[in-house]
Write a protein that holds these residues in place. Sequence first.
Motif, PDB file in Angstrom:
ATOM      1  N   ALA A  26       0.850  -1.194   0.000  1.00 62.59           N
ATOM      2  CA  ALA A  26       0.000   0.000   0.000  1.00 62.59           C
ATOM      3  C   ALA A  26       0.879   1.233   0.000  1.00 62.59           C
ATOM      4  O   ALA A  26       2.072   1.167   0.314  1.00 62.59           O
ATOM      5  CB  ALA A  26      -0.919   0.015   1.229  1.00 62.59           C
ATOM      6  N   ALA A  27       0.282   2.363  -0.363  1.00 61.87           N
ATOM      7  CA  ALA A  27       1.026   3.626  -0.362  1.00 61.87           C
ATOM      8  C   ALA A  27       0.077   4.753  -0.006  1.00 61.87           C
ATOM      9  O   ALA A  27      -1.128   4.676  -0.242  1.00 61.87           O
ATOM     10  CB  ALA A  27       1.670   3.880  -1.724  1.00 61.87           C
ATOM     11  N   ALA A  28       0.642   5.807   0.576  1.00 60.32           N
ATOM     12  CA  ALA A  28      -0.163   6.965   0.959  1.00 60.32           C
ATOM     13  C   ALA A  28       0.672   8.224   0.797  1.00 60.32           C
ATOM     14  O   ALA A  28       1.883   8.218   1.016  1.00 60.32           O
ATOM     15  CB  ALA A  28      -0.644   6.833   2.406  1.00 60.32           C
ATOM     16  N   ALA A  29       0.007   9.307   0.409  1.00 60.61           N
ATOM     17  CA  ALA A  29       0.662  10.604   0.291  1.00 60.61           C
ATOM     18  C   ALA A  29       0.544  11.360   1.602  1.00 60.61           C
ATOM     19  O   ALA A  29      -0.461  11.249   2.316  1.00 60.61           O
ATOM     20  CB  ALA A  29       0.035  11.406  -0.845  1.00 60.61           C
ATOM     21  N   ALA A  30       1.566  12.127   1.933  1.00 59.38           N
ATOM     22  CA  ALA A  30       1.560  12.871   3.193  1.00 59.38           C
ATOM     23  C   ALA A  30       2.460  14.089   3.073  1.00 59.38           C
ATOM     24  O   ALA A  30       3.326  14.159   2.202  1.00 59.38           O
ATOM     25  CB  ALA A  30       2.031  11.986   4.346  1.00 59.38           C
ATOM     26  N   THR A  31       2.221  15.053   3.953  1.00 61.89           N
ATOM     27  CA  THR A  31       3.149  16.167   4.087  1.00 61.89           C
ATOM     28  C   THR A  31       4.137  15.832   5.184  1.00 61.89           C
ATOM     29  O   THR A  31       3.882  14.989   6.045  1.00 61.89           O
ATOM     30  CB  THR A  31       2.415  17.470   4.426  1.00 61.89           C
ATOM     31  OG1 THR A  31       1.675  17.287   5.638  1.00 61.89           O
ATOM     32  CG2 THR A  31       1.458  17.862   3.301  1.00 61.89           C
ATOM     33  N   ALA A  32       5.296  16.486   5.138  1.00 63.02           N
ATOM     34  CA  ALA A  32       6.337  16.204   6.126  1.00 63.02           C
ATOM     35  C   ALA A  32       7.204  17.435   6.287  1.00 63.02           C
ATOM     36  O   ALA A  32       7.248  18.313   5.411  1.00 63.02           O
ATOM     37  CB  ALA A  32       7.179  15.008   5.692  1.00 63.02           C
ATOM     38  N   THR A  33       7.905  17.499   7.400  1.00 61.27           N
ATOM     39  CA  THR A  33       8.872  18.563   7.641  1.00 61.27           C
ATOM     40  C   THR A  33      10.163  17.945   8.138  1.00 61.27           C
ATOM     41  O   THR A  33      10.168  17.155   9.082  1.00 61.27           O
ATOM     42  CB  THR A  33       8.356  19.568   8.681  1.00 61.27           C
ATOM     43  OG1 THR A  33       7.151  20.173   8.193  1.00 61.27           O
ATOM     44  CG2 THR A  33       9.387  20.670   8.926  1.00 61.27           C
ATOM     45  N   HIS A  34      11.255  18.293   7.477  1.00 65.09           N
ATOM     46  CA  HIS A  34      12.563  17.798   7.886  1.00 65.09           C
ATOM     47  C   HIS A  34      13.251  18.875   8.719  1.00 65.09           C
ATOM     48  O   HIS A  34      13.184  20.061   8.377  1.00 65.09           O
ATOM     49  CB  HIS A  34      13.410  17.470   6.651  1.00 65.09           C
ATOM     50  CG  HIS A  34      14.642  16.690   6.949  1.00 65.09           C
ATOM     51  ND1 HIS A  34      15.793  17.288   7.434  1.00 65.09           N
ATOM     52  CD2 HIS A  34      14.913  15.360   6.844  1.00 65.09           C
ATOM     53  CE1 HIS A  34      16.719  16.357   7.591  1.00 65.09           C
ATOM     54  NE2 HIS A  34      16.223  15.185   7.253  1.00 65.09           N
ATOM     55  N   PRO A  35      13.914  18.527   9.822  1.00 64.24           N
ATOM     56  CA  PRO A  35      14.535  19.539  10.676  1.00 64.24           C
ATOM     57  C   PRO A  35      15.618  20.355   9.981  1.00 64.24           C
ATOM     58  O   PRO A  35      15.912  21.478  10.395  1.00 64.24           O
ATOM     59  CB  PRO A  35      15.119  18.726  11.839  1.00 64.24           C
ATOM     60  CG  PRO A  35      15.223  17.324  11.325  1.00 64.24           C
ATOM     61  CD  PRO A  35      14.104  17.164  10.362  1.00 64.24           C
ATOM     62  N   LEU A  36      16.225  19.821   8.926  1.00 63.47           N
ATOM     63  CA  LEU A  36      17.278  20.534   8.201  1.00 63.47           C
ATOM     64  C   LEU A  36      16.813  21.064   6.852  1.00 63.47           C
ATOM     65  O   LEU A  36      17.254  22.128   6.422  1.00 63.47           O
ATOM     66  CB  LEU A  36      18.484  19.617   7.987  1.00 63.47           C
ATOM     67  CG  LEU A  36      19.206  19.117   9.232  1.00 63.47           C
ATOM     68  CD1 LEU A  36      20.305  18.138   8.839  1.00 63.47           C
ATOM     69  CD2 LEU A  36      19.793  20.281  10.022  1.00 63.47           C
ATOM     70  N   PHE A  37      15.947  20.316   6.176  1.00 62.59           N
ATOM     71  CA  PHE A  37      15.624  20.630   4.793  1.00 62.59           C
ATOM     72  C   PHE A  37      14.215  21.187   4.603  1.00 62.59           C
ATOM     73  O   PHE A  37      13.749  21.327   3.472  1.00 62.59           O
ATOM     74  CB  PHE A  37      15.817  19.380   3.931  1.00 62.59           C
ATOM     75  CG  PHE A  37      17.204  18.804   4.048  1.00 62.59           C
ATOM     76  CD1 PHE A  37      18.315  19.573   3.725  1.00 62.59           C
ATOM     77  CD2 PHE A  37      17.401  17.511   4.514  1.00 62.59           C
ATOM     78  CE1 PHE A  37      19.601  19.052   3.845  1.00 62.59           C
ATOM     79  CE2 PHE A  37      18.675  16.984   4.637  1.00 62.59           C
ATOM     80  CZ  PHE A  37      19.787  17.763   4.301  1.00 62.59           C
ATOM     81  N   GLY A  38      13.551  21.521   5.707  1.00 59.12           N
ATOM     82  CA  GLY A  38      12.307  22.252   5.631  1.00 59.12           C
ATOM     83  C   GLY A  38      11.089  21.420   5.293  1.00 59.12           C
ATOM     84  O   GLY A  38      11.117  20.190   5.342  1.00 59.12           O
ATOM     85  N   PRO A  39       9.986  22.116   4.934  1.00 56.24           N
ATOM     86  CA  PRO A  39       8.742  21.411   4.629  1.00 56.24           C
ATOM     87  C   PRO A  39       8.837  20.658   3.308  1.00 56.24           C
ATOM     88  O   PRO A  39       9.640  20.996   2.435  1.00 56.24           O
ATOM     89  CB  PRO A  39       7.711  22.546   4.549  1.00 56.24           C
ATOM     90  CG  PRO A  39       8.517  23.741   4.150  1.00 56.24           C
ATOM     91  CD  PRO A  39       9.849  23.578   4.820  1.00 56.24           C
ATOM     92  N   GLY A  40       8.000  19.667   3.169  1.00 55.04           N
ATOM     93  CA  GLY A  40       8.008  18.899   1.938  1.00 55.04           C
ATOM     94  C   GLY A  40       6.860  17.923   1.906  1.00 55.04           C
ATOM     95  O   GLY A  40       5.934  17.990   2.712  1.00 55.04           O
ATOM     96  N   GLU A  41       6.937  17.025   0.961  1.00 58.09           N
ATOM     97  CA  GLU A  41       5.888  16.037   0.765  1.00 58.09           C
ATOM     98  C   GLU A  41       6.509  14.700   0.450  1.00 58.09           C
ATOM     99  O   GLU A  41       7.656  14.612  -0.018  1.00 58.09           O
ATOM    100  CB  GLU A  41       4.963  16.500  -0.365  1.00 58.09           C
ATOM    101  CG  GLU A  41       4.279  17.803   0.001  1.00 58.09           C
ATOM    102  CD  GLU A  41       3.575  18.447  -1.174  1.00 58.09           C
ATOM    103  OE1 GLU A  41       3.858  18.054  -2.310  1.00 58.09           O
ATOM    104  OE2 GLU A  41       2.751  19.327  -0.935  1.00 58.09           O
ATOM    105  N   GLN A  42       5.743  13.653   0.729  1.00 56.57           N
ATOM    106  CA  GLN A  42       6.292  12.324   0.551  1.00 56.57           C
ATOM    107  C   GLN A  42       5.218  11.325   0.188  1.00 56.57           C
ATOM    108  O   GLN A  42       4.024  11.543   0.444  1.00 56.57           O
ATOM    109  CB  GLN A  42       7.028  11.873   1.803  1.00 56.57           C
ATOM    110  CG  GLN A  42       6.187  11.849   3.052  1.00 56.57           C
ATOM    111  CD  GLN A  42       6.980  11.555   4.315  1.00 56.57           C
ATOM    112  OE1 GLN A  42       6.402  11.268   5.350  1.00 56.57           O
ATOM    113  NE2 GLN A  42       8.301  11.620   4.260  1.00 56.57           N
ATOM    114  N   VAL A  43       5.659  10.265  -0.409  1.00 55.23           N
ATOM    115  CA  VAL A  43       4.832   9.084  -0.601  1.00 55.23           C
ATOM    116  C   VAL A  43       5.420   7.995   0.284  1.00 55.23           C
ATOM    117  O   VAL A  43       6.611   7.668   0.173  1.00 55.23           O
ATOM    118  CB  VAL A  43       4.824   8.628  -2.070  1.00 55.23           C
ATOM    119  CG1 VAL A  43       4.078   7.301  -2.212  1.00 55.23           C
ATOM    120  CG2 VAL A  43       4.187   9.691  -2.956  1.00 55.23           C
TER     121      VAL A  43
END
Length: 305
Positions: free
Chosen positions: A64-81
Motif C-alpha cells: 500500500a502507499a499513501a501521500a503525506a506532508t512532512a517537515t525535515h529539521p534541516l531541509f524544511g517542509p516537503g511532501e512524501q509518498v
Amino acid sequence: MRPLLLPLATLTLALTHADAATLSASNVGLALSYDEAGHVFTLTDRASGRIVVTEGRLEGDSVAAAAATATHPLFGPGEQVVVKQADGGTVALSLFRDLPFLMIESTRRNNTPAEIDVQKARPATLLLDLAKPAAALRTMGTGGLLPVDKNPGSYFFLTVADPSTRNGVVAGWLTSDRGSGTFFSAVRGERAEITAQLEHGHLLIPPGGSAKLDMFVVGYFPDARIGQERFADAVKRQYDIRLRPPVATYCSWYAEGPDHGRAGTPATTVELSRFIAEKLKPFGLGVIQLDDGWQDGPSIGGPAT
C-alpha cells in the motif's frame, strides 16, 4: 560550494492523488510519481519536463502507499509518498523544499518470532533516461571516471552523466550510521541503471522490532558537477560538518635526493623544518608530513625493525 537554500517564494508543492493508482509529490525542482498498481516510481526534472528516472523499484513487497506532508529539521517542509511493505516496514520517498534531491529512507520490520540478521540491503534500483544510450554515458565515483558497464561499484556516491553536455543523475548516501553504502551501475537494454546497496555486516532486529536503514538521495542536474557539490552540501548539513581552514603542507613523499628523499633522516628533517620556518612559513606553509620510508631501518635513520 553553493548553498542548498531554495527561495520559498518559488516553492511549488503539488501533492495529488490524481486517481486510485497514482500518487504524486513535487518540490521546486523535481516531481515524483508513484504507481500503486505496478509498485514503481518515476522522477521528473521539472525545468525540462524530462523523466530522468523512468522506473524506480523498491526492495521488498509493497502492499500500500499513501501521500503525506512532512517537515525535515534541516531541509524544511516537503511532501512524501510512504510505501508500506508486507513485513510491516515502510519506505518514505520524500521531496523537501531545501533539498534538490529525492530522499529515500527504508525501515525494516521483524514480524517473526525470531531475531533476524540483515547483512545486506538493496533499498532501490533506478532505471535512468539521459536521452543517450548507456554506451555514450560515463559514471563518476570512487573508482574514477568509467563506462556504465565497467564500474565495479562506488562507495558513498555515484554520478551517471552525458560527457558531452555534463547533464546527469547524482546519487549519494546522505547518512552512514548503520551500514556501508555503495552504488552499482549496469546497462539494462540501452539504458543506465543504478542499484543502491548497504552492507551491514550484522544488523540484528529482535522479534517485533524495527530498524531504520541509512537514507540515500538521488537528483538530476544540468551540470552533474554542480550536483555533486549539492550532495556534499547536503551531507555537510546532515552531520553539521565544519572543516578547519586548509593548511599548506609539505609532503616528504615528493622530495628528491639521497638525503631528503622520502622520509629523510632526523638530521635532514631538522634542516628542512628550519628552512620552512624561515623561508616558507610567512607564505602559509606550516606543516611537514613524513611519508613512506621512515620504516625502512637504520640505513636512513629509521627504526631497526
